[in-house]
Design a protein around this motif. Structure first.
Motif, PDB file in Angstrom:
ATOM      1  N   TYR A   1      36.701  -0.967 -27.719  1.00 53.02           N
ATOM      2  CA  TYR A   1      36.271  -2.089 -26.878  1.00 53.02           C
ATOM      3  C   TYR A   1      37.073  -2.018 -25.588  1.00 53.02           C
ATOM      4  CZ  TYR A   1      34.347  -6.777 -26.076  1.00 53.02           C
ATOM      5  OH  TYR A   1      33.643  -7.840 -25.589  1.00 53.02           O
TER       6      TYR A   1
ATOM      7  N   PHE B   1      38.049  -7.470 -34.424  1.00 55.22           N
ATOM      8  CA  PHE B   1      38.155  -6.064 -34.803  1.00 55.22           C
ATOM      9  C   PHE B   1      39.113  -5.800 -35.952  1.00 55.22           C
ATOM     10  CE2 PHE B   1      35.934  -5.346 -30.899  1.00 55.22           C
ATOM     11  CZ  PHE B   1      35.289  -4.141 -31.085  1.00 55.22           C
TER      12      PHE B   1
ATOM     13  N   GLU C   1      31.323  -4.730 -36.431  1.00 59.20           N
ATOM     14  CA  GLU C   1      31.456  -3.909 -35.224  1.00 59.20           C
ATOM     15  C   GLU C   1      31.143  -2.448 -35.511  1.00 59.20           C
ATOM     16  OE1 GLU C   1      33.798  -5.877 -36.436  1.00 59.20           O
ATOM     17  OE2 GLU C   1      33.762  -7.568 -35.043  1.00 59.20           O
TER      18      GLU C   1
ATOM     19  N   ARG D   1      25.849  -3.754 -28.088  1.00 62.34           N
ATOM     20  CA  ARG D   1      26.736  -4.062 -29.211  1.00 62.34           C
ATOM     21  C   ARG D   1      27.316  -5.464 -29.061  1.00 62.34           C
ATOM     22  NH1 ARG D   1      32.167  -0.720 -30.754  1.00 62.34           N
ATOM     23  NH2 ARG D   1      32.861  -1.624 -28.792  1.00 62.34           N
TER      24      ARG D   1
ATOM     25  N   LEU E   1      26.503  -8.597 -31.681  1.00 60.69           N
ATOM     26  CA  LEU E   1      27.603  -9.317 -32.338  1.00 60.69           C
ATOM     27  C   LEU E   1      27.559 -10.798 -31.998  1.00 60.69           C
ATOM     28  CD1 LEU E   1      30.455  -6.698 -31.834  1.00 60.69           C
ATOM     29  CD2 LEU E   1      29.368  -7.340 -34.000  1.00 60.69           C
TER      30      LEU E   1
END
Length: 250
Positions: free
Chosen positions: A107, A125, A136, A159, A163
């Protein structure tokens, strides 16, 4: 993680004041602990090998070895339980971001940023229990299977959007009003650039991606005349699939 469940974080940034302030803020979080601070890439790699952190907060431009070099070394190094890597950078050029993602960054957040956003991303994460699927990783894998390469900005934006949809449970009506502006603010872009990058990534999937994977996910929900789905339809359908898959595994 620590025995008490705290995430072990390594800070790698050549700005001494920044690392001090960041370490102080993270240090007051009940579920985080800064276990090391390095001020150049070489020192960061040595420290990562020695202490095996759960997550590395990494600057992009540093002496001796830059952030991309650190990520590439981590990918090939024999470090047990490779740490997640979040890049904190003031450099937002598309080519640099693409290299960063292709190298293996999990990220990235544009400086300056809100510390609340940073701690939220760290928890996202690292705080998923080890016996459950990490959304993730699942999202990244699914986008790759569909033929959207990780070096595309649209991959990162999709992404983020998927999420967000998983968290909020509703996409319709929120893409233009909420999702594009939120991603743009956190990624140092504009809503229109986010929209275009997503559309480009979806077009690549539809022109070059794996047909069986796409059919398995989208079935007959895509208009045959228009071909690819809209950004919002793509985000909603992928989020629904992931949500159902994770429920089936629980």
């Amino acid at each position: 993680m620590m025995p008490d469940g705290r995430t072990r974080i390594l800070l790698v940034d050549d700005n001494v004041d920044f690392t001090r302030v960041t370490a102080e803020y993270l240090g007051i979080q009940p579920d985080m602990e800064v276990v090391g601070i390095a001020h150049d890439g070489v020192e960061g790699l040595e420290m990562a090998a020695r202490i095996s952190p759960d997550l590395i907060l990494l600057d992009l431009i540093m002496p001796h070895l830059d952030g991309i070099g650190v990520i590439e070394h981590l990918r090939h190094a024999s470090i047990p339980n490779r740490p997640c890597v979040i890049v904190l950078t003031a450099v937002g050029q598309e080519a640099v971001v693409s290299r960063m993602i292709a190298a293996g960054a999990d990220y990235y957040i544009m400086k300056p940023f809100d510390f609340g956003v940073l701690t939220d991303r760290i928890r996202r994460f690292t705080s998923v229990p080890p016996d459950s699927a990490r959304p993730e990783i699942y999202v990244t894998s699914l986008l790759h299977e569909m033929g959207i390469p990780a070096h595309l900005l649209g991959h990162a934006y999709l992404r983020d959007a998927i999420l967000m949809a998983l968290d909020e449970g509703q996409v319709s009506g929120n893409v233009t009003r909420v999702i594009y502006p939120t991603i743009a603010a956190s990624r140092g872009a504009t809503p229109s650039r986010v929209e275009r990058a997503m559309r480009h990534a979806i077009e690549i999937a539809w022109s070059r991606g794996d047909i069986d994977t796409l059919n398995g996910i989208f079935g007959h929900t895509v208009d045959a005349e228009k071909g690819r789905p809209t950004n919002s339809a793509f985000i909603a359908r992928v989020a629904d699939k992931i949500r159902l898959d994770m429920l089936a595994r629980s």
